[in-house]
Design a protein around this motif. Structure first.
Motif, PDB file in Angstrom:
ATOM      1  N   MET A   1       0.857  -1.142   0.012  1.00  0.00           N
ATOM      2  CA  MET A   1       0.177  -0.086  -0.007  1.00  0.00           C
ATOM      3  C   MET A   1       0.799   1.152   0.090  1.00  0.00           C
ATOM      4  O   MET A   1       1.834   1.298   0.829  1.00  0.00           O
ATOM      5  CB  MET A   1      -0.864   0.020   1.348  1.00  0.00           C
ATOM      6  N   LEU A   2       0.484   2.034  -0.852  1.00  0.00           N
ATOM      7  CA  LEU A   2       1.393   3.363  -1.053  1.00  0.00           C
ATOM      8  C   LEU A   2       0.851   4.376  -0.023  1.00  0.00           C
ATOM      9  O   LEU A   2      -0.402   4.612  -0.181  1.00  0.00           O
ATOM     10  CB  LEU A   2       1.387   3.781  -2.531  1.00  0.00           C
ATOM     11  N   ILE A   3       1.718   5.022   0.818  1.00  0.00           N
ATOM     12  CA  ILE A   3       1.281   6.066   1.632  1.00  0.00           C
ATOM     13  C   ILE A   3       2.270   7.405   1.245  1.00  0.00           C
ATOM     14  O   ILE A   3       3.314   7.321   1.111  1.00  0.00           O
ATOM     15  CB  ILE A   3       1.662   5.813   2.986  1.00  0.00           C
ATOM     16  N   VAL A   4       1.507   8.323   0.938  1.00  0.00           N
ATOM     17  CA  VAL A   4       1.965   9.700   0.747  1.00  0.00           C
ATOM     18  C   VAL A   4       1.562  10.606   1.686  1.00  0.00           C
ATOM     19  O   VAL A   4       0.216  11.058   1.803  1.00  0.00           O
ATOM     20  CB  VAL A   4       1.583  10.287  -0.771  1.00  0.00           C
ATOM     21  N   PRO A   5       2.484  11.403   2.518  1.00  0.00           N
ATOM     22  CA  PRO A   5       1.810  12.254   3.564  1.00  0.00           C
ATOM     23  C   PRO A   5       1.749  13.456   2.807  1.00  0.00           C
ATOM     24  O   PRO A   5       2.508  13.985   2.159  1.00  0.00           O
ATOM     25  CB  PRO A   5       3.181  12.168   4.463  1.00  0.00           C
ATOM     26  N   VAL A   6       0.238  13.948   3.238  1.00  0.00           N
ATOM     27  CA  VAL A   6       0.103  15.355   2.822  1.00  0.00           C
ATOM     28  C   VAL A   6       0.336  16.574   3.879  1.00  0.00           C
ATOM     29  O   VAL A   6       0.055  16.306   4.927  1.00  0.00           O
ATOM     30  CB  VAL A   6      -1.340  15.348   2.474  1.00  0.00           C
TER      31      VAL A   6
ATOM     32  N   GLY B   1      -1.521  22.578   4.313  1.00  0.00           N
ATOM     33  CA  GLY B   1      -1.401  23.824   3.431  1.00  0.00           C
ATOM     34  C   GLY B   1      -1.092  23.196   2.186  1.00  0.00           C
ATOM     35  O   GLY B   1      -0.858  24.143   1.102  1.00  0.00           O
ATOM     36  N   GLU B   2      -0.677  21.792   1.905  1.00  0.00           N
ATOM     37  CA  GLU B   2      -0.164  21.569   0.541  1.00  0.00           C
ATOM     38  C   GLU B   2      -1.182  21.215  -0.364  1.00  0.00           C
ATOM     39  O   GLU B   2      -2.329  20.955  -0.082  1.00  0.00           O
ATOM     40  CB  GLU B   2       0.586  20.229   0.719  1.00  0.00           C
ATOM     41  N   ASN B   3      -1.231  21.846  -1.517  1.00  0.00           N
ATOM     42  CA  ASN B   3      -2.050  21.895  -2.924  1.00  0.00           C
ATOM     43  C   ASN B   3      -2.432  20.145  -2.889  1.00  0.00           C
ATOM     44  O   ASN B   3      -1.329  19.347  -3.058  1.00  0.00           O
ATOM     45  CB  ASN B   3      -1.568  22.366  -3.937  1.00  0.00           C
ATOM     46  N   ILE B   4      -3.805  19.922  -3.236  1.00  0.00           N
ATOM     47  CA  ILE B   4      -3.955  18.517  -3.271  1.00  0.00           C
ATOM     48  C   ILE B   4      -3.536  17.901  -4.844  1.00  0.00           C
ATOM     49  O   ILE B   4      -2.900  16.587  -4.665  1.00  0.00           O
ATOM     50  CB  ILE B   4      -5.511  18.311  -3.213  1.00  0.00           C
ATOM     51  N   GLU B   5      -3.168  18.863  -5.755  1.00  0.00           N
ATOM     52  CA  GLU B   5      -2.895  18.242  -6.892  1.00  0.00           C
ATOM     53  C   GLU B   5      -1.370  17.882  -6.821  1.00  0.00           C
ATOM     54  O   GLU B   5      -1.075  17.140  -7.550  1.00  0.00           O
ATOM     55  CB  GLU B   5      -2.994  19.542  -8.003  1.00  0.00           C
ATOM     56  N   ARG B   6      -0.561  18.715  -5.827  1.00  0.00           N
ATOM     57  CA  ARG B   6       0.707  18.420  -5.965  1.00  0.00           C
ATOM     58  C   ARG B   6       0.874  17.117  -5.225  1.00  0.00           C
ATOM     59  O   ARG B   6       1.797  16.227  -5.720  1.00  0.00           O
ATOM     60  CB  ARG B   6       1.512  19.525  -5.233  1.00  0.00           C
ATOM     61  N   SER B   7       0.087  16.768  -4.260  1.00  0.00           N
ATOM     62  CA  SER B   7       0.193  15.353  -3.429  1.00  0.00           C
ATOM     63  C   SER B   7      -0.109  14.380  -4.271  1.00  0.00           C
ATOM     64  O   SER B   7       0.403  13.136  -4.175  1.00  0.00           O
ATOM     65  CB  SER B   7      -0.762  15.557  -2.092  1.00  0.00           C
ATOM     66  N   LEU B   8      -1.193  14.615  -5.218  1.00  0.00           N
ATOM     67  CA  LEU B   8      -1.508  13.601  -6.191  1.00  0.00           C
ATOM     68  C   LEU B   8      -0.413  13.153  -7.085  1.00  0.00           C
ATOM     69  O   LEU B   8      -0.301  12.193  -7.425  1.00  0.00           O
ATOM     70  CB  LEU B   8      -2.706  14.137  -6.853  1.00  0.00           C
ATOM     71  N   LYS B   9       0.135  14.235  -7.460  1.00  0.00           N
ATOM     72  CA  LYS B   9       1.361  14.109  -8.449  1.00  0.00           C
ATOM     73  C   LYS B   9       2.504  13.182  -8.053  1.00  0.00           C
ATOM     74  O   LYS B   9       2.985  12.477  -8.514  1.00  0.00           O
ATOM     75  CB  LYS B   9       1.773  15.464  -9.003  1.00  0.00           C
ATOM     76  N   ARG B  10       2.751  13.541  -6.529  1.00  0.00           N
ATOM     77  CA  ARG B  10       3.635  12.641  -5.945  1.00  0.00           C
ATOM     78  C   ARG B  10       3.070  11.421  -5.800  1.00  0.00           C
ATOM     79  O   ARG B  10       4.079  10.344  -5.690  1.00  0.00           O
ATOM     80  CB  ARG B  10       4.143  13.231  -4.636  1.00  0.00           C
ATOM     81  N   TYR B  11       1.947  11.082  -5.520  1.00  0.00           N
ATOM     82  CA  TYR B  11       1.554   9.672  -5.330  1.00  0.00           C
ATOM     83  C   TYR B  11       1.632   9.048  -6.815  1.00  0.00           C
ATOM     84  O   TYR B  11       2.094   7.837  -6.755  1.00  0.00           O
ATOM     85  CB  TYR B  11      -0.104   9.761  -5.140  1.00  0.00           C
ATOM     86  N   LYS B  12       1.280   9.548  -7.805  1.00  0.00           N
ATOM     87  CA  LYS B  12       1.302   8.932  -9.191  1.00  0.00           C
ATOM     88  C   LYS B  12       2.717   8.716  -9.442  1.00  0.00           C
ATOM     89  O   LYS B  12       2.971   7.495 -10.168  1.00  0.00           O
ATOM     90  CB  LYS B  12       0.888   9.943 -10.390  1.00  0.00           C
ATOM     91  N   GLN B  13       3.546   9.447  -9.214  1.00  0.00           N
ATOM     92  CA  GLN B  13       5.145   9.075  -9.495  1.00  0.00           C
ATOM     93  C   GLN B  13       5.694   8.054  -8.519  1.00  0.00           C
ATOM     94  O   GLN B  13       6.348   7.157  -9.105  1.00  0.00           O
ATOM     95  CB  GLN B  13       6.141  10.503  -9.155  1.00  0.00           C
ATOM     96  N   LYS B  14       5.116   7.891  -7.251  1.00  0.00           N
ATOM     97  CA  LYS B  14       5.401   6.650  -6.510  1.00  0.00           C
ATOM     98  C   LYS B  14       4.943   5.514  -6.911  1.00  0.00           C
ATOM     99  O   LYS B  14       5.666   4.566  -6.786  1.00  0.00           O
ATOM    100  CB  LYS B  14       5.034   7.156  -4.929  1.00  0.00           C
ATOM    101  N   PHE B  15       3.495   5.845  -7.521  1.00  0.00           N
ATOM    102  CA  PHE B  15       3.001   4.607  -8.047  1.00  0.00           C
ATOM    103  C   PHE B  15       3.697   3.989  -9.236  1.00  0.00           C
ATOM    104  O   PHE B  15       4.044   2.670  -9.278  1.00  0.00           O
ATOM    105  CB  PHE B  15       1.679   4.937  -8.605  1.00  0.00           C
ATOM    106  N   ILE B  16       4.468   4.760 -10.194  1.00  0.00           N
ATOM    107  CA  ILE B  16       4.937   4.412 -11.303  1.00  0.00           C
ATOM    108  C   ILE B  16       6.217   3.729 -10.738  1.00  0.00           C
ATOM    109  O   ILE B  16       6.794   2.722 -11.409  1.00  0.00           O
ATOM    110  CB  ILE B  16       5.169   5.557 -12.372  1.00  0.00           C
ATOM    111  N   LYS B  17       7.043   4.526  -9.886  1.00  0.00           N
ATOM    112  CA  LYS B  17       8.540   4.108  -9.501  1.00  0.00           C
ATOM    113  C   LYS B  17       8.758   2.998  -8.814  1.00  0.00           C
ATOM    114  O   LYS B  17       9.739   2.016  -8.853  1.00  0.00           O
ATOM    115  CB  LYS B  17       9.117   5.315  -8.659  1.00  0.00           C
ATOM    116  N   THR B  18       7.544   2.438  -7.869  1.00  0.00           N
ATOM    117  CA  THR B  18       7.468   1.385  -7.152  1.00  0.00           C
ATOM    118  C   THR B  18       7.163  -0.062  -8.101  1.00  0.00           C
ATOM    119  O   THR B  18       7.449  -1.187  -7.695  1.00  0.00           O
ATOM    120  CB  THR B  18       6.309   1.199  -6.084  1.00  0.00           C
TER     121      THR B  18
END
Length: 64
Positions: A1-6, A9-26
């Protein structure tokens, strides 16, 4: 399970982008696609050989 801490005050689009990158890299995406349909070992091996032949042709063309 992938966990990306938000962060607060962080933009949701930025955290979603980090999640997608982590999803691909793993390799999770590659693994999901591989599990969709069963491939016989001989078919997998043939694809690897064809890829190796293609790369070899490119290298030969580059050297000549």
């Amino acid at each position: 399970m992938l966990i990306v801490p938000v962060k607060e005050g962080e933009n949701i689009e930025r955290s979603l982008k980090r999640y997608k990158q982590k999803f691909i890299k793993t390799g999770a995406k590659r693994q999901l696609n591989a599990r969709k349909q069963f491939n016989k070992p001989s078919v997998t091996r043939r694809a690897l050989v064809q890829k190796a032949q293609y790369v070899q042709r490119l290298r030969d063309a580059e050297n000549n």
